[in-house]
Design an enzyme around this catalytic site. Sequence first.
Site, PDB file in Angstrom:
ATOM      1  N   ASP A  35      -0.004   3.813   1.269  1.00 17.72           N
ATOM      2  CA  ASP A  35      -0.293   4.522   2.525  1.00 17.72           C
ATOM      3  C   ASP A  35       0.683   4.136   3.646  1.00 17.72           C
ATOM      4  O   ASP A  35       0.778   4.845   4.646  1.00 17.72           O
ATOM      5  CB  ASP A  35      -1.725   4.216   2.995  1.00 17.72           C
ATOM      6  CG  ASP A  35      -2.773   4.600   1.964  1.00 17.72           C
ATOM      7  OD1 ASP A  35      -2.476   5.449   1.108  1.00 17.72           O
ATOM      8  OD2 ASP A  35      -3.879   4.048   2.017  1.00 17.72           O
ATOM      9  N   THR A  40       0.846  -1.194   0.000  1.00 21.21           N
ATOM     10  CA  THR A  40       0.000   0.000   0.000  1.00 21.21           C
ATOM     11  C   THR A  40       0.880   1.242   0.000  1.00 21.21           C
ATOM     12  O   THR A  40       1.874   1.297   0.724  1.00 21.21           O
ATOM     13  CB  THR A  40      -0.975   0.093   1.194  1.00 21.21           C
ATOM     14  OG1 THR A  40      -1.424   1.447   1.300  1.00 21.21           O
ATOM     15  CG2 THR A  40      -0.379  -0.313   2.521  1.00 21.21           C
ATOM     16  N   ARG A  53       4.222  33.197  -3.858  1.00 19.99           N
ATOM     17  CA  ARG A  53       2.928  32.671  -3.395  1.00 19.99           C
ATOM     18  C   ARG A  53       3.152  31.581  -2.360  1.00 19.99           C
ATOM     19  O   ARG A  53       4.194  30.915  -2.372  1.00 19.99           O
ATOM     20  CB  ARG A  53       2.187  32.006  -4.560  1.00 19.99           C
ATOM     21  CG  ARG A  53       1.609  32.953  -5.557  1.00 19.99           C
ATOM     22  CD  ARG A  53       1.070  32.168  -6.737  1.00 19.99           C
ATOM     23  NE  ARG A  53       0.506  33.072  -7.722  1.00 19.99           N
ATOM     24  CZ  ARG A  53       0.318  32.738  -8.998  1.00 19.99           C
ATOM     25  NH1 ARG A  53       0.654  31.546  -9.440  1.00 19.99           N
ATOM     26  NH2 ARG A  53      -0.209  33.605  -9.829  1.00 19.99           N
ATOM     27  N   HIS A  77      -3.907  10.331  -8.129  1.00 20.01           N
ATOM     28  CA  HIS A  77      -3.421   9.005  -8.543  1.00 20.01           C
ATOM     29  C   HIS A  77      -2.081   9.027  -9.268  1.00 20.01           C
ATOM     30  O   HIS A  77      -1.501   7.962  -9.494  1.00 20.01           O
ATOM     31  CB  HIS A  77      -4.481   8.313  -9.400  1.00 20.01           C
ATOM     32  CG  HIS A  77      -5.697   7.947  -8.608  1.00 20.01           C
ATOM     33  ND1 HIS A  77      -6.707   8.834  -8.368  1.00 20.01           N
ATOM     34  CD2 HIS A  77      -6.025   6.800  -7.969  1.00 20.01           C
ATOM     35  CE1 HIS A  77      -7.634   8.251  -7.620  1.00 20.01           C
ATOM     36  NE2 HIS A  77      -7.244   7.019  -7.358  1.00 20.01           N
TER      37      HIS A  77
END
Length: 345
Positions: free
Chosen positions: A131, A129, A166, A275
């Site tokens: 994550d 994963t 910015r 993605h």
Amino acid sequence: MKKRIGILTGGGDCPGLNPAIRGCVMRAQDFGYECVGFIEGWKGLVTGATMPLKLTDVESIINRGGTVLGTSRTNPFKKEKEGAVKDSVKNFKKLGLEALVAMGGEDTLGVAAQFYKEYKLPMVGVPKTMDNDLSATDFTFGFDTATTVAVDAAERLKDTGRSHRRIMVLEVMGRHAGWVALYTAIAAAADWVCLPEEPVDVKGMCAHLKVAHARNKVALVVASEAVTIPGEDLGKEELDDFGHMLLKKRGVAERLSALIEKETKIECRSAVIGHIQRGGAPTLFDRILGTRAGVKAAELVQAKKFGNMVALRGNEVVPVSLKEATAKLKVVSKDWIRFAHIFFK
Ligand code: F6P
């Protein structure tokens, strides 16, 4: 008939899956197994959709992102009423499998654990994963590539931030764990990180960004997709088969950017890499980890050590029980949050 192993990849794709499939198939051959791939995760087992996985199918896929087997977020146990579990068991037996190697995150591995426990199907898990949120393993493949891509995106945003003076906000994925955001923020020398593990401190963040901006530093914020901004109510979120929020409509970077601009009076822009983080060739780390994990999975099958997942512990690849592997999520720890605050006060 030759001894046979099934392989599937479930959940979100990530770089490292193809090296893992390749490693598993090539090592399995040493033990006299042939491999068969299930198409699109558990959906393939439910419907019996397979593809051959011979040496020639896998030997050159180490550098490819995604998964050659396809994937889905199908949960056969959710669709039990339609006979999905029964069909899975039937297909497993019909194909004469000696074991199934399930490559996935907590959801995919949770299904493997359930098939192993309740139906005695011989399962071996391989964690993947982007994550990096599986607690039983130090790292999952997919994370290194995803974070490397995110750092590159952050560096590019900083070019615009520097040129236009910015503040720039980058949103990354990670679901309920902030590892991708944390590593990206530290590695890209960001000025603030927003993690799902703690509510955003809007005042503190804006004060810090103003100071950074005043000394001419590009002020960069990295935000994880599932952060909570105090005072916001996003209503009900759409859930997947496993009951997880799909986080489709979040766009947290845009909302943070508007907030920051309002608070600091400094022009602000945001970007979401989404993605893009999950695609592309796996990094060296993910190629090696994926390969080691796949090889170890085949070795566990050969040793009949079913009900286990392959885990990276230190520099060793070892088996841990699927039960332990799926017991809890690994979110950013208090120690890591303290460490992050050295840079993001
Ligand atoms: O779990 C991996 C992950 O990329 C998360 O970081 C993200 O929230 C989710 O998958 C996105 O899922 P999908 O590809 O189904 O939109």
